[in-house]
Design a protein around this motif. Structure first.
Motif, PDB file in Angstrom:
ATOM      1  N   ALA A   1       0.856  -1.183   0.000  1.00 25.06           N
ATOM      2  CA  ALA A   1       0.000   0.000   0.000  1.00 25.06           C
ATOM      3  C   ALA A   1       0.892   1.233   0.000  1.00 25.06           C
ATOM      4  CB  ALA A   1      -0.913  -0.010   1.222  1.00 25.06           C
ATOM      5  N   ILE A   2       0.725   2.119  -0.969  1.00 26.68           N
ATOM      6  CA  ILE A   2       1.535   3.332  -1.075  1.00 26.68           C
ATOM      7  C   ILE A   2       1.044   4.322  -0.026  1.00 26.68           C
ATOM      8  CG2 ILE A   2       2.261   5.196  -2.600  1.00 26.68           C
ATOM      9  CD1 ILE A   2       1.685   3.336  -4.955  1.00 26.68           C
ATOM     10  N   THR A   3       1.970   4.811   0.815  1.00 25.83           N
ATOM     11  CA  THR A   3       1.595   5.632   1.962  1.00 25.83           C
ATOM     12  C   THR A   3       2.217   7.019   1.871  1.00 25.83           C
ATOM     13  OG1 THR A   3       3.489   4.768   3.203  1.00 25.83           O
ATOM     14  CG2 THR A   3       1.390   3.619   3.464  1.00 25.83           C
ATOM     15  N   PHE A   4       1.655   7.941   2.657  1.00 28.39           N
ATOM     16  CA  PHE A   4       2.233   9.277   2.785  1.00 28.39           C
ATOM     17  C   PHE A   4       3.501   9.198   3.644  1.00 28.39           C
ATOM     18  CE2 PHE A   4      -2.293  10.174   2.069  1.00 28.39           C
ATOM     19  CZ  PHE A   4      -2.202  11.084   1.030  1.00 28.39           C
ATOM     20  N   PRO A   5       4.537   9.940   3.270  1.00 25.24           N
ATOM     21  CA  PRO A   5       5.787   9.830   4.042  1.00 25.24           C
ATOM     22  C   PRO A   5       5.691  10.406   5.452  1.00 25.24           C
ATOM     23  CG  PRO A   5       5.972  11.542   2.372  1.00 25.24           C
ATOM     24  CD  PRO A   5       4.687  10.844   2.112  1.00 25.24           C
ATOM     25  N   ASP A   6       4.805  11.380   5.669  1.00 27.60           N
ATOM     26  CA  ASP A   6       4.762  12.015   6.985  1.00 27.60           C
ATOM     27  C   ASP A   6       3.856  11.280   7.965  1.00 27.60           C
ATOM     28  OD1 ASP A   6       2.540  12.582   5.503  1.00 27.60           O
ATOM     29  OD2 ASP A   6       2.463  14.726   5.990  1.00 27.60           O
ATOM     30  N   SER A   7       2.655  10.923   7.501  1.00 32.46           N
ATOM     31  CA  SER A   7       1.694  10.282   8.408  1.00 32.46           C
ATOM     32  C   SER A   7       1.718   8.769   8.348  1.00 32.46           C
ATOM     33  CB  SER A   7       0.280  10.783   8.095  1.00 32.46           C
ATOM     34  OG  SER A   7      -0.091  10.434   6.776  1.00 32.46           O
ATOM     35  N   GLY A   8       2.183   8.180   7.237  1.00 33.33           N
ATOM     36  CA  GLY A   8       2.188   6.733   7.089  1.00 33.33           C
ATOM     37  C   GLY A   8       0.855   6.151   6.686  1.00 33.33           C
ATOM     38  N   ARG A   9      -0.158   7.000   6.440  1.00 28.64           N
ATOM     39  CA  ARG A   9      -1.470   6.502   6.004  1.00 28.64           C
ATOM     40  C   ARG A   9      -1.449   6.210   4.516  1.00 28.64           C
ATOM     41  NH1 ARG A   9      -6.311  10.181   7.669  1.00 28.64           N
ATOM     42  NH2 ARG A   9      -7.403   8.272   7.041  1.00 28.64           N
ATOM     43  N   CYS A  10      -2.361   5.351   4.091  1.00 30.42           N
ATOM     44  CA  CYS A  10      -2.429   4.943   2.683  1.00 30.42           C
ATOM     45  C   CYS A  10      -2.894   6.113   1.826  1.00 30.42           C
ATOM     46  CB  CYS A  10      -3.378   3.750   2.537  1.00 30.42           C
ATOM     47  SG  CYS A  10      -3.552   3.172   0.835  1.00 30.42           S
ATOM     48  N   LYS A  11      -2.305   6.255   0.649  1.00 33.19           N
ATOM     49  CA  LYS A  11      -2.693   7.300  -0.299  1.00 33.19           C
ATOM     50  C   LYS A  11      -3.935   6.928  -1.096  1.00 33.19           C
ATOM     51  CE  LYS A  11       1.779   9.438  -1.313  1.00 33.19           C
ATOM     52  NZ  LYS A  11       2.752   9.765  -2.386  1.00 33.19           N
ATOM     53  N   GLY A  12      -4.426   5.694  -0.904  1.00 36.91           N
ATOM     54  CA  GLY A  12      -5.519   5.207  -1.737  1.00 36.91           C
ATOM     55  C   GLY A  12      -5.030   4.435  -2.937  1.00 36.91           C
ATOM     56  N   GLN A  13      -3.747   4.133  -2.981  1.00 34.91           N
ATOM     57  CA  GLN A  13      -3.151   3.421  -4.102  1.00 34.91           C
ATOM     58  C   GLN A  13      -2.277   2.298  -3.572  1.00 34.91           C
ATOM     59  OE1 GLN A  13      -0.967   6.540  -5.967  1.00 34.91           O
ATOM     60  NE2 GLN A  13      -2.738   7.433  -7.004  1.00 34.91           N
ATOM     61  N   GLY A  14      -2.008   1.327  -4.433  1.00 31.39           N
ATOM     62  CA  GLY A  14      -1.169   0.213  -4.049  1.00 31.39           C
ATOM     63  C   GLY A  14      -0.714  -0.583  -5.258  1.00 31.39           C
ATOM     64  N   ILE A  15       0.250  -1.465  -5.039  1.00 27.44           N
ATOM     65  CA  ILE A  15       0.792  -2.344  -6.084  1.00 27.44           C
ATOM     66  C   ILE A  15       0.728  -3.765  -5.566  1.00 27.44           C
ATOM     67  CG2 ILE A  15       2.838  -2.964  -7.423  1.00 27.44           C
ATOM     68  CD1 ILE A  15       3.668  -0.064  -7.361  1.00 27.44           C
ATOM     69  N   VAL A  16       0.153  -4.649  -6.381  1.00 28.26           N
ATOM     70  CA  VAL A  16      -0.007  -6.051  -6.009  1.00 28.26           C
ATOM     71  C   VAL A  16       0.779  -6.899  -6.998  1.00 28.26           C
ATOM     72  CG1 VAL A  16      -1.625  -7.915  -5.549  1.00 28.26           C
ATOM     73  CG2 VAL A  16      -2.295  -5.551  -5.085  1.00 28.26           C
ATOM     74  N   THR A  17       1.623  -7.786  -6.479  1.00 28.58           N
ATOM     75  CA  THR A  17       2.425  -8.681  -7.314  1.00 28.58           C
ATOM     76  C   THR A  17       1.950 -10.103  -7.081  1.00 28.58           C
ATOM     77  OG1 THR A  17       4.322  -7.215  -7.080  1.00 28.58           O
ATOM     78  CG2 THR A  17       4.751  -9.428  -7.893  1.00 28.58           C
ATOM     79  N   PHE A  18       1.486 -10.759  -8.157  1.00 23.56           N
ATOM     80  CA  PHE A  18       0.987 -12.135  -8.075  1.00 23.56           C
ATOM     81  C   PHE A  18       2.109 -13.117  -8.364  1.00 23.56           C
ATOM     82  CE2 PHE A  18      -2.705  -9.541  -8.877  1.00 23.56           C
ATOM     83  CZ  PHE A  18      -3.682 -10.092  -8.061  1.00 23.56           C
ATOM     84  N   GLN A  19       1.859 -14.375  -8.041  1.00 27.84           N
ATOM     85  CA  GLN A  19       2.870 -15.398  -8.267  1.00 27.84           C
ATOM     86  C   GLN A  19       2.967 -15.808  -9.726  1.00 27.84           C
ATOM     87  OE1 GLN A  19       2.266 -18.672  -5.584  1.00 27.84           O
ATOM     88  NE2 GLN A  19       2.694 -17.438  -3.734  1.00 27.84           N
ATOM     89  N   ASP A  20       1.920 -15.566 -10.503  1.00 23.62           N
ATOM     90  CA  ASP A  20       1.941 -15.877 -11.931  1.00 23.62           C
ATOM     91  C   ASP A  20       1.120 -14.832 -12.677  1.00 23.62           C
ATOM     92  OD1 ASP A  20      -0.587 -16.529 -11.107  1.00 23.62           O
ATOM     93  OD2 ASP A  20      -0.376 -18.681 -11.411  1.00 23.62           O
ATOM     94  N   GLU A  21       1.225 -14.857 -13.997  1.00 23.52           N
ATOM     95  CA  GLU A  21       0.510 -13.886 -14.818  1.00 23.52           C
ATOM     96  C   GLU A  21      -0.997 -14.146 -14.835  1.00 23.52           C
ATOM     97  OE1 GLU A  21       2.153 -13.647 -18.695  1.00 23.52           O
ATOM     98  OE2 GLU A  21       4.236 -13.348 -18.006  1.00 23.52           O
ATOM     99  N   GLU A  22      -1.384 -15.370 -14.598  1.00 21.31           N
ATOM    100  CA  GLU A  22      -2.818 -15.696 -14.596  1.00 21.31           C
ATOM    101  C   GLU A  22      -3.541 -14.942 -13.484  1.00 21.31           C
ATOM    102  OE1 GLU A  22      -6.293 -17.321 -15.931  1.00 21.31           O
ATOM    103  OE2 GLU A  22      -4.289 -17.433 -16.860  1.00 21.31           O
ATOM    104  N   GLY A  23      -2.931 -14.853 -12.309  1.00 20.26           N
ATOM    105  CA  GLY A  23      -3.549 -14.111 -11.215  1.00 20.26           C
ATOM    106  C   GLY A  23      -3.687 -12.635 -11.545  1.00 20.26           C
ATOM    107  N   ALA A  24      -2.685 -12.047 -12.236  1.00 20.76           N
ATOM    108  CA  ALA A  24      -2.783 -10.642 -12.618  1.00 20.76           C
ATOM    109  C   ALA A  24      -3.904 -10.422 -13.617  1.00 20.76           C
ATOM    110  CB  ALA A  24      -1.445 -10.179 -13.197  1.00 20.76           C
ATOM    111  N   ARG A  25      -4.089 -11.354 -14.569  1.00 17.54           N
ATOM    112  CA  ARG A  25      -5.181 -11.211 -15.540  1.00 17.54           C
ATOM    113  C   ARG A  25      -6.549 -11.315 -14.860  1.00 17.54           C
ATOM    114  NH1 ARG A  25      -1.577 -14.079 -19.056  1.00 17.54           N
ATOM    115  NH2 ARG A  25      -2.444 -16.083 -18.395  1.00 17.54           N
ATOM    116  N   LYS A  26      -6.666 -12.222 -13.892  1.00 15.55           N
ATOM    117  CA  LYS A  26      -7.927 -12.338 -13.160  1.00 15.55           C
ATOM    118  C   LYS A  26      -8.238 -11.058 -12.391  1.00 15.55           C
ATOM    119  CE  LYS A  26      -7.964 -17.359 -12.411  1.00 15.55           C
ATOM    120  NZ  LYS A  26      -7.905 -18.436 -11.394  1.00 15.55           N
TER     121      LYS A  26
END
Length: 303
Positions: free
Chosen positions: A235-260
């Motif tokens: 979860a991408i966070t603000f540097p000062d407060s540490g709260r989530c910016k509302g954005q994130g990056i998810v890495t799956f174990q295979d490409e099939e999970g990313a397509r789903k």
């Protein structure tokens, strides 16, 4: 008595002044005569060479001086080579003098003592050379000590693959700490120029529309339920407060999970608990592929 002394001084000064004026006039006459003589010789020298090319002022003055000494105005090839040689020698002497290389000659009466001083200097120089050779031999015999840096404290992700050993060494480690890595200076210049231009891994997706209270663990659990096993979620966070910016990056174990995830989670409504008086609210997720840096910058510039 005083008046007589003053008269004598005045007469003496008048006589000296007349002598100075006479010497100044003589100098002027001599300079005028030399100028007239130079003009006469300059008129006699040839103005162009055998090919019709005009001589320079320096060449004309040189030829006039030669004629004044009774020589041929045009110097022969041997004379020219001798002149160039003497000029080069003079330049070398001037350069040596500027650099402090020229030394004063040793007087004859001090030659014997000078020889003794030279011998003592030679002996001291030989002893210095011998000591220097001994120090060099000692230095070469000592093997260079390998300087080890502390290992990186940053946690290594599970999906990270070391480019040096392809994860042959365990446990999982950064390439900086790999024993099989080879450091070759200057080989990373091309990769620096192309950094950010290659497409990221197809197993990664970018998520926006997340609540500010979202954590990396909650993000991982959310996508594992809908799309399959997740290797890493951040979860991408603000540097000062540490709260989530509302954005994130998810890495799956295979490409099939990313397509789903691109089909099942894109546009999904997410219920978020709010104030009891206002009730909860819904957020709409947006899931896209992770773009390379060049494309993302172009899109942001166009917007």
């Amino acid at each position: 008595m005083k008046e007589k002394k003053k008269d004598k001084k005045r007469k003496r000064s008048e006589v000296e002044g007349s002598d100075d004026n006479a010497s100044i006039d003589d100098d002027k006459e001599k300079r005028r005569a030399r100028r007239e003589e130079r003009k006469q010789w300059l008129e006699k020298v040839p103005k162009v060479d055998e090919h019709g090319i005009a001589y320079t002022k320096l060449q004309l003055r040189r030829m006039a001086k030669r004629m004044a000494r009774g020589l041929d105005p045009i110097e022969s090839e041997a004379e020219k080579q001798e002149r160039l040689k003497s000029e080069a020698e003079l330049r070398r002497e001037e350069q040596d003098e500027l650099e402090g290389i020229i030394r004063k000659p040793i007087p004859r009466e001090k030659e014997d003592s000078g020889h003794e001083a030279e011998e003592s200097d030679n002996e001291r120089e030989e002893s210095r050379d011998a000591q220097r050779n001994v120090n060099m031999a000692k230095h070469e015999s000592i093997e260079p000590q390998t300087v080890y840096k502390n290992k990186r404290k940053k946690e290594v992700p599970e999906d990270y693959v070391c480019s040096a050993c392809q994860n042959k060494h365990t446990p999982v480690h950064w390439i900086y700490d790999c024993p099989s890595k080879k450091t070759i200076r200057g080989t990373n210049q091309l990769s620096k120029k192309l950094r950010g231009l290659h497409n990221p891994s197809a197993t990664k997706v970018f998520v926006s529309g997340l609540p500010f209270s979202m954590t990396s663990k909650e993000l991982k659990d959310l996508f594992e339920k809908a799309s399959g096993p997740v290797a890493r979620a951040k979860a991408i966070t603000f540097p000062d407060s540490g709260r989530c910016k509302g954005q994130g990056i998810v890495t799956f174990q295979d490409e099939e999970g990313a397509r789903k995830a691109l089909t099942a989670m894109n546009g999904k409504q997410l219920d978020v608990a709010g104030d009891s008086k206002k009730g909860g609210k819904q957020l709409q997720l947006k899931v896209t592929k992770v773009l390379n840096r060049k494309v993302s910058k172009q899109r942001s510039a166009s917007n």
